[in-house]
Design an enzyme around this catalytic site. Structure first.
Site, PDB file in Angstrom:
ATOM      1  N   ASP A  31       3.080 -21.607 -10.849  1.00 30.89           N
ATOM      2  CA  ASP A  31       4.502 -21.994 -10.795  1.00 30.89           C
ATOM      3  C   ASP A  31       4.782 -22.742  -9.494  1.00 30.89           C
ATOM      4  O   ASP A  31       4.179 -22.436  -8.461  1.00 30.89           O
ATOM      5  CB  ASP A  31       5.381 -20.730 -10.843  1.00 30.89           C
ATOM      6  CG  ASP A  31       6.743 -20.998 -11.459  1.00 30.89           C
ATOM      7  OD1 ASP A  31       7.024 -20.460 -12.537  1.00 30.89           O
ATOM      8  OD2 ASP A  31       7.534 -21.765 -10.864  1.00 30.89           O
ATOM      9  N   ASN A  32       5.700 -23.708  -9.538  1.00 33.95           N
ATOM     10  CA  ASN A  32       6.095 -24.384  -8.299  1.00 33.95           C
ATOM     11  C   ASN A  32       7.414 -23.820  -7.750  1.00 33.95           C
ATOM     12  O   ASN A  32       7.969 -24.337  -6.786  1.00 33.95           O
ATOM     13  CB  ASN A  32       6.216 -25.906  -8.502  1.00 33.95           C
ATOM     14  CG  ASN A  32       7.403 -26.294  -9.354  1.00 33.95           C
ATOM     15  OD1 ASN A  32       8.058 -25.440  -9.950  1.00 33.95           O
ATOM     16  ND2 ASN A  32       7.709 -27.576  -9.414  1.00 33.95           N
ATOM     17  N   ILE A  61      -5.508 -29.344 -11.845  1.00 36.47           N
ATOM     18  CA  ILE A  61      -6.028 -28.095 -11.266  1.00 36.47           C
ATOM     19  C   ILE A  61      -7.275 -27.689 -12.051  1.00 36.47           C
ATOM     20  O   ILE A  61      -7.355 -27.922 -13.266  1.00 36.47           O
ATOM     21  CB  ILE A  61      -4.960 -26.970 -11.271  1.00 36.47           C
ATOM     22  CG1 ILE A  61      -5.435 -25.751 -10.483  1.00 36.47           C
ATOM     23  CG2 ILE A  61      -4.554 -26.581 -12.692  1.00 36.47           C
ATOM     24  CD1 ILE A  61      -4.318 -24.780 -10.116  1.00 36.47           C
ATOM     25  N   LEU A  71       4.456 -23.499 -20.158  1.00 40.01           N
ATOM     26  CA  LEU A  71       5.909 -23.290 -20.138  1.00 40.01           C
ATOM     27  C   LEU A  71       6.586 -24.027 -18.986  1.00 40.01           C
ATOM     28  O   LEU A  71       7.811 -24.060 -18.920  1.00 40.01           O
ATOM     29  CB  LEU A  71       6.209 -21.785 -19.970  1.00 40.01           C
ATOM     30  CG  LEU A  71       6.326 -20.920 -21.223  1.00 40.01           C
ATOM     31  CD1 LEU A  71       5.051 -20.960 -22.041  1.00 40.01           C
ATOM     32  CD2 LEU A  71       6.624 -19.467 -20.835  1.00 40.01           C
ATOM     33  N   THR A  90       6.971 -33.804 -15.290  1.00 38.42           N
ATOM     34  CA  THR A  90       6.452 -32.464 -15.595  1.00 38.42           C
ATOM     35  C   THR A  90       6.036 -32.392 -17.061  1.00 38.42           C
ATOM     36  O   THR A  90       4.979 -31.863 -17.401  1.00 38.42           O
ATOM     37  CB  THR A  90       7.524 -31.396 -15.272  1.00 38.42           C
ATOM     38  OG1 THR A  90       7.757 -31.430 -13.864  1.00 38.42           O
ATOM     39  CG2 THR A  90       7.092 -30.003 -15.691  1.00 38.42           C
ATOM     40  N   GLY A 100      -5.952 -31.714 -20.381  1.00 39.58           N
ATOM     41  CA  GLY A 100      -7.257 -32.050 -19.802  1.00 39.58           C
ATOM     42  C   GLY A 100      -8.026 -30.788 -19.460  1.00 39.58           C
ATOM     43  O   GLY A 100      -9.231 -30.668 -19.735  1.00 39.58           O
ATOM     44  N   ARG A 104     -11.531 -29.480 -21.116  1.00 39.86           N
ATOM     45  CA  ARG A 104     -12.724 -29.243 -20.308  1.00 39.86           C
ATOM     46  C   ARG A 104     -13.302 -27.848 -20.539  1.00 39.86           C
ATOM     47  O   ARG A 104     -14.501 -27.680 -20.693  1.00 39.86           O
ATOM     48  CB  ARG A 104     -12.407 -29.441 -18.813  1.00 39.86           C
ATOM     49  CG  ARG A 104     -13.621 -29.353 -17.891  1.00 39.86           C
ATOM     50  CD  ARG A 104     -13.257 -29.630 -16.437  1.00 39.86           C
ATOM     51  NE  ARG A 104     -12.312 -28.664 -15.908  1.00 39.86           N
ATOM     52  CZ  ARG A 104     -12.641 -27.471 -15.432  1.00 39.86           C
ATOM     53  NH1 ARG A 104     -13.893 -27.075 -15.409  1.00 39.86           N
ATOM     54  NH2 ARG A 104     -11.704 -26.649 -14.970  1.00 39.86           N
ATOM     55  N   TYR A 143      14.527 -34.623 -20.656  1.00 43.18           N
ATOM     56  CA  TYR A 143      14.040 -33.365 -21.227  1.00 43.18           C
ATOM     57  C   TYR A 143      13.651 -33.556 -22.690  1.00 43.18           C
ATOM     58  O   TYR A 143      12.521 -33.263 -23.085  1.00 43.18           O
ATOM     59  CB  TYR A 143      15.138 -32.315 -21.087  1.00 43.18           C
ATOM     60  CG  TYR A 143      14.754 -30.931 -21.537  1.00 43.18           C
ATOM     61  CD1 TYR A 143      13.943 -30.116 -20.751  1.00 43.18           C
ATOM     62  CD2 TYR A 143      15.230 -30.417 -22.745  1.00 43.18           C
ATOM     63  CE1 TYR A 143      13.616 -28.826 -21.163  1.00 43.18           C
ATOM     64  CE2 TYR A 143      14.901 -29.134 -23.163  1.00 43.18           C
ATOM     65  CZ  TYR A 143      14.099 -28.340 -22.360  1.00 43.18           C
ATOM     66  OH  TYR A 143      13.774 -27.058 -22.775  1.00 43.18           O
TER      67      TYR A 143
HETATM   68  P1  NAD Z   1      12.974 -21.514 -16.517  1.00 43.76           P
HETATM   69  O1  NAD Z   1      13.609 -22.674 -15.842  1.00 43.76           O
HETATM   70  O2  NAD Z   1      13.489 -20.137 -16.218  1.00 43.76           O
HETATM   71  O3  NAD Z   1      11.409 -21.488 -16.224  1.00 43.76           O
HETATM   72  C1  NAD Z   1      10.643 -22.654 -16.028  1.00 43.76           C
HETATM   73  C2  NAD Z   1       9.562 -22.342 -15.016  1.00 43.76           C
HETATM   74  O4  NAD Z   1       8.733 -23.502 -14.818  1.00 43.76           O
HETATM   75  C3  NAD Z   1      10.116 -21.979 -13.644  1.00 43.76           C
HETATM   76  O5  NAD Z   1       9.445 -20.857 -13.133  1.00 43.76           O
HETATM   77  C4  NAD Z   1       9.847 -23.229 -12.790  1.00 43.76           C
HETATM   78  O6  NAD Z   1       9.760 -22.934 -11.426  1.00 43.76           O
HETATM   79  C5  NAD Z   1       8.554 -23.713 -13.417  1.00 43.76           C
HETATM   80  N1  NAD Z   1       8.304 -25.145 -13.218  1.00 43.76           N
HETATM   81  C6  NAD Z   1       9.158 -26.187 -13.434  1.00 43.76           C
HETATM   82  N2  NAD Z   1       8.551 -27.355 -13.169  1.00 43.76           N
HETATM   83  C7  NAD Z   1       7.278 -27.052 -12.784  1.00 43.76           C
HETATM   84  C8  NAD Z   1       6.169 -27.842 -12.367  1.00 43.76           C
HETATM   85  N3  NAD Z   1       6.234 -29.175 -12.300  1.00 43.76           N
HETATM   86  N4  NAD Z   1       5.030 -27.192 -12.042  1.00 43.76           N
HETATM   87  C9  NAD Z   1       4.944 -25.842 -12.079  1.00 43.76           C
HETATM   88  N5  NAD Z   1       5.972 -25.048 -12.460  1.00 43.76           N
HETATM   89  C10 NAD Z   1       7.122 -25.662 -12.807  1.00 43.76           C
HETATM   90  O7  NAD Z   1      13.028 -21.810 -18.082  1.00 43.76           O
HETATM   91  P2  NAD Z   1      12.673 -20.888 -19.344  1.00 43.76           P
HETATM   92  O8  NAD Z   1      13.911 -20.638 -20.080  1.00 43.76           O
HETATM   93  O9  NAD Z   1      11.815 -19.752 -18.924  1.00 43.76           O
HETATM   94  O10 NAD Z   1      11.821 -21.925 -20.211  1.00 43.76           O
HETATM   95  C11 NAD Z   1      10.406 -21.879 -20.255  1.00 43.76           C
HETATM   96  C12 NAD Z   1       9.915 -22.970 -21.189  1.00 43.76           C
HETATM   97  O11 NAD Z   1      10.457 -22.780 -22.497  1.00 43.76           O
HETATM   98  C13 NAD Z   1      10.305 -24.381 -20.756  1.00 43.76           C
HETATM   99  O12 NAD Z   1       9.231 -25.265 -21.014  1.00 43.76           O
HETATM  100  C14 NAD Z   1      11.481 -24.699 -21.656  1.00 43.76           C
HETATM  101  O13 NAD Z   1      11.587 -26.088 -21.880  1.00 43.76           O
HETATM  102  C15 NAD Z   1      11.114 -23.954 -22.920  1.00 43.76           C
HETATM  103  N6  NAD Z   1      12.320 -23.639 -23.706  1.00 43.76           N
HETATM  104  C16 NAD Z   1      13.172 -22.644 -23.319  1.00 43.76           C
HETATM  105  C17 NAD Z   1      14.301 -22.378 -24.067  1.00 43.76           C
HETATM  106  C18 NAD Z   1      15.258 -21.280 -23.712  1.00 43.76           C
HETATM  107  O14 NAD Z   1      16.274 -21.114 -24.395  1.00 43.76           O
HETATM  108  N7  NAD Z   1      15.020 -20.477 -22.715  1.00 43.76           N
HETATM  109  C19 NAD Z   1      14.586 -23.154 -25.202  1.00 43.76           C
HETATM  110  C20 NAD Z   1      13.711 -24.174 -25.539  1.00 43.76           C
HETATM  111  C21 NAD Z   1      12.569 -24.388 -24.797  1.00 43.76           C
END
Ligand code: NAD
Ligand code: UDP
Length: 312
Positions: A31-32, A61, A71, A90, A100, A104, A143
């Site tokens: 996570d970032n 990585i 996610l 992202t 990738g 691998r 998005y």
């Molecule tokens: P969230 O924002 O709570 O979690 C996203 C996580 O990704 C965070 O911990 C963030 O720090 C990390 N992150 C963001 N960009 C990053 C990067 N470049 N590198 C590493 N880490 C990164 O959101 P969530 O609700 O937990 O959603 C998780 C996933 O599910 C997402 O991909 C979101 O698009 C998808 N999603 C969620 C919902 C929902 O209702 N919660 C609906 C549709 C899709």
């Protein structure tokens, strides 16, 4: 198995990491911390099955893993619109890097896609075959189109490189560990109600969403990851549909709050109706949500009560 969860310190990722650890797997959480928090996974930090890496998936990585849940991506409109170029990077560069890696080490990879790939849908409820109605140049496009491109990458790596891919389209999901300033509707309304602040309904509140409790979603994700001979995409969500105004009234009632509803401008390109058709998930995964909205909201309200009390 050794399982990589990108975005593992975010809302859904936290629940997923905990479930996978409970099932006896080794979990690498990457996570970032853009919207995720170390606090969320604090209980796992001393667990020898768990490893936390601060890393941005837009950078490659090298790891050895058996499965990847991708996610990482901010999910709330206010967060994904904060730095739209980063959001699309992202989704595209990040997904490319994870594909990738999967290629691998021959890992199975599951992409967290979204109901947003249907945009402001002209078909209701939404089935997986529907191609959507997405504005390619609007403020949500970083998005929506990012996730659509991520789906394309998954399918092309599958067809061209035989990568073992899975795509889930997640519909609005809620529960504990959402950030109190996440900005999405369920957390906003609950936090506003608990703080006795005005409840901000955007537009006239007649737009609809279907809300899935996070435990149900995580069950569906794990089922999809471990299903053979079915790569999706598959909708995962709760087909019970509510108007946003109904949700506001429900939250006020359940919290016993004195908050008043106020109406704010509807954000640009805000979808009018959204409800998943989950026939495919029922048929292929034997999955459907089991937590009624009242019960899920009750658990979420309990969680936010503690958060709000702590910050008072
Ligand atoms: P969230 O924002 O709570 O979690 C996203 C996580 O990704 C965070 O911990 C963030 O720090 C990390 N992150 C963001 N960009 C990053 C990067 N470049 N590198 C590493 N880490 C990164 O959101 P969530 O609700 O937990 O959603 C998780 C996933 O599910 C997402 O991909 C979101 O698009 C998808 N999603 C969620 C919902 C929902 O209702 N919660 C609906 C549709 C899709
Ligand atoms: N919404 C609202 N008040 C808020 C936050 C959101 O009325 O404080 C509305 C928003 O305009 C949308 C719905 O609730 O119609 C769901 O918004 P959210 O950001 O949770 O998710 P998404 O729009 O991505 O489905």
């Amino acid at each position: 198995m050794r399982i990589l969860v990108t975005g593992g310190a975010g809302f859904i990722g936290t629940h997923l990491c905990n479930r996978l650890i409970k099932e006896g797997h080794e979990v690498i959480c990457l996570d970032n911390f853009f919207t995720g928090q170390k606090n969320n996974i604090e209980n796992l930090l001393n667990n020898t099955q768990f490893e936390l890496i601060r890393h941005d998936i837009t950078q490659p990585i090298l790891l050895e893993v058996d499965q990847i849940y991708n996610l990482a991506c901010p999910a709330s409109p206010i967060h994904y619109q904060y730095n739209p170029v980063k959001t699309i990077k992202t989704n595209i560069l990040g997904t490319l890097n994870m594909l990738g890696l999967a290629k691998r080490v021959r890992a199975r990879i599951l992409q967290a896609s979204t109901s947003e790939v249907y945009g402001d849908p002209l078909q209701h409820p939404q089935k997986e075959e529907y191609w959507g109605n997405v504005n390619p140049i609007g403020i949500r496009s970083c998005y929506d189109e990012g996730k659509r491109a991520a789906e394309t990458l998954m399918m092309d790596y599958h067809r061209q490189n035989k990568v073992d891919t899975r795509i889930i389209r997640i519909f609005n999901t809620y529960g504990p560990f959402m950030h109190e300033n996440d900005g999405r509707v369920v957390s906003n309304f609950i936090v506003q109600a608990l703080r006795k602040q005005d409840i901000t309904v955007y537009g006239d509140g007649s737009q609809t969403r279907s809300f899935c409790y996070v435990d149900d979603l995580v069950d569906g994700m794990i089922k999809m990851m471990n299903k053979d001979n079915f790569i999706g995409p598959v909708n995962l969500g709760n087909p019970e549909e509510y108007k946003v105004i109904e949700l506001a009234e429900k939250v006020i009632k359940m919290t016993g709050s004195s908050s008043k509803i106020v109406f704010k401008p509807l954000p640009e390109n805000d979808p009018t109706r959204r409800r998943p058709d989950i026939s495919l998930a029922k048929e292929k995964l034997d999955w459907q949500p089991s937590v009624p909205v009242e019960e899920g909201l009750r658990k979420t309200i309990e969680y936010f009560r503690q958060v709000v009390n702590k910050s008072n």
